[in-house]
Write an enzyme that holds these catalytic residues in place. Structure first.
Site, PDB file in Angstrom:
ATOM      1  CG  HIS A 131       4.611   2.877   6.035  1.00  0.00           C
ATOM      2  ND1 HIS A 131       4.228   3.964   5.735  1.00  0.00           N
ATOM      3  CD2 HIS A 131       4.610   2.705   7.278  1.00  0.00           C
ATOM      4  CE1 HIS A 131       4.111   4.904   6.712  1.00  0.00           C
ATOM      5  NE2 HIS A 131       4.299   3.925   7.755  1.00  0.00           N
TER       6      HIS A 131
ATOM      7  CD  GLU B 291       1.487   2.407  10.120  1.00  0.00           C
ATOM      8  OE1 GLU B 291       1.618   2.743  11.391  1.00  0.00           O
ATOM      9  OE2 GLU B 291       1.787   2.621   9.148  1.00  0.00           O
TER      10      GLU B 291
HETATM   11  P1  13P Z   1       3.482   7.830  13.776  1.00  0.00           P
HETATM   12  O1  13P Z   1       3.506   7.079  14.844  1.00  0.00           O
HETATM   13  O2  13P Z   1       4.563   9.027  13.696  1.00  0.00           O
HETATM   14  O3  13P Z   1       2.107   8.595  13.532  1.00  0.00           O
HETATM   15  O4  13P Z   1       3.768   6.948  12.578  1.00  0.00           O
HETATM   16  C1  13P Z   1       2.980   5.932  12.284  1.00  0.00           C
HETATM   17  C2  13P Z   1       3.593   4.964  11.118  1.00  0.00           C
HETATM   18  O5  13P Z   1       3.645   5.402  10.021  1.00  0.00           O
HETATM   19  C3  13P Z   1       4.469   3.719  11.776  1.00  0.00           C
HETATM   20  O6  13P Z   1       4.647   3.193  10.422  1.00  0.00           O
END
Ligand code: 13P
Length: 262
Positions: free
Chosen positions: A98, A170
């Site tokens: 992450h 992400e």
């Molecule tokens: P948000 O949905 O709060 O933007 O976070 C995304 C995330 O990092 C999920 O792993």
């Protein structure tokens, strides 16, 4: 048709009492719908995993993912948690790489590659996160960065092993900012990730999830984009009503192609 995924990443939120309260409200809601076509997961803090596993019991409408694990199988690593420990309490997958861990814990690609191996050895599914920073995007380096993240973190895995991994795209600038990526960007990056995976000889089987400011309002459009196999949700997964609205959006997807994204 490939299953659609939804993962609630709780990050460092909720006490055990709050986590139990959430699951107590969520499980009856899930029982009331036919979520059989979905792969639903909660990724709580390590300390809540056993308690939530007990609550889920045989219900299986939702499963557990851990937010991290150590890169060695076992050893004198005070304060760490191994993949085998997680598998032994019924955890089905682990988030790997992450962006918050890449940034705050300085996790690099070789370390992430080791973690993926440990997760696979323990019989769980790795969910490898990737995504570029705002600076990288501004300099037109978003594809190069994501390609490098994938190639180096998946290094040493056979194509068959890669097919058991899931990817979560992400973009760092979209996480927790309310600045969701446009459908054009999501479509372009998911297609690009699919290309990179094909070069690694992993076919269409690898699910590619989107994460970053996904919420009940935008979920339906995002989850309908081509190559989007589901969502990795942070903030909006902390409330049962918001989580269930995204589940509903996922259930509305009839096939993997969905919306035209422009
Ligand atoms: P948000 O949905 O709060 O933007 O976070 C995304 C995330 O990092 C999920 O792993």
């Amino acid at each position: 048709m490939q299953k659609k995924y939804l993962i609630g990443n709780w990050k460092m939120y909720k006490t055990t009492q709050e986590a139990i309260g959430f699951m107590g409200a969520l499980l009856p809601e899930l029982k009331a719908i036919d979520a059989g076509s979905l792969a639903l997961y909660i990724a709580p803090s390590f300390v809540h995993l056993s308690a939530i596993a007990d609550l889920i019991g045989d219900h299986q409408s939702i499963q557990l993912i851990a937010q991290n694990c150590h890169h060695e199988a076992e050893g004198a690593f005070t304060g760490e948690v191994s993949a085998a420990m997680l598998a032994a309490i019924g955890v089905k997958g682990v988030l790997i790489g992450h962006s918050e861990r890449r940034s705050y814990q300085k996790e690099d690609h070789p370390l992430l590659a080791q973690k993926i191996k440990r997760v696979l050895e323990a019989g769980m599914q790795p969910f490898l996160c990737c995504g570029e920073s705002l600076a990288a995007r501004k300099h037109g380096k978003h594809k190069t960065i994501v390609q490098q993240q994938l190639q180096e973190s998946l290094m040493g895995l056979t194509p068959k092993e890669i097919e058991t991994v899931a990817i979560a795209y992400e973009p760092v600038w979209a996480i927790g900012t309310g600045q969701v990526a446009s459908l054009t960007v999501i479509t372009e990056m998911h297609a690009f990730i699919r290309e990179v995976l094909s070069e690694l000889c992993a076919g269409e089987k690898v699910p590619i999830l989107y994460g970053g400011s996904c919420n009940p309002q935008n979920a339906k459009a995002i989850l309908g984009c081509p190559n989007v196999a589901g969502g990795l949700i942070g903030g909006a997964s902390l409330r049962v009503d918001a989580f269930m609205q995204i589940v509903a959006a996922l259930l509305e997807q009839k096939d993997g192609t969905g919306y035209s994204c422009n």
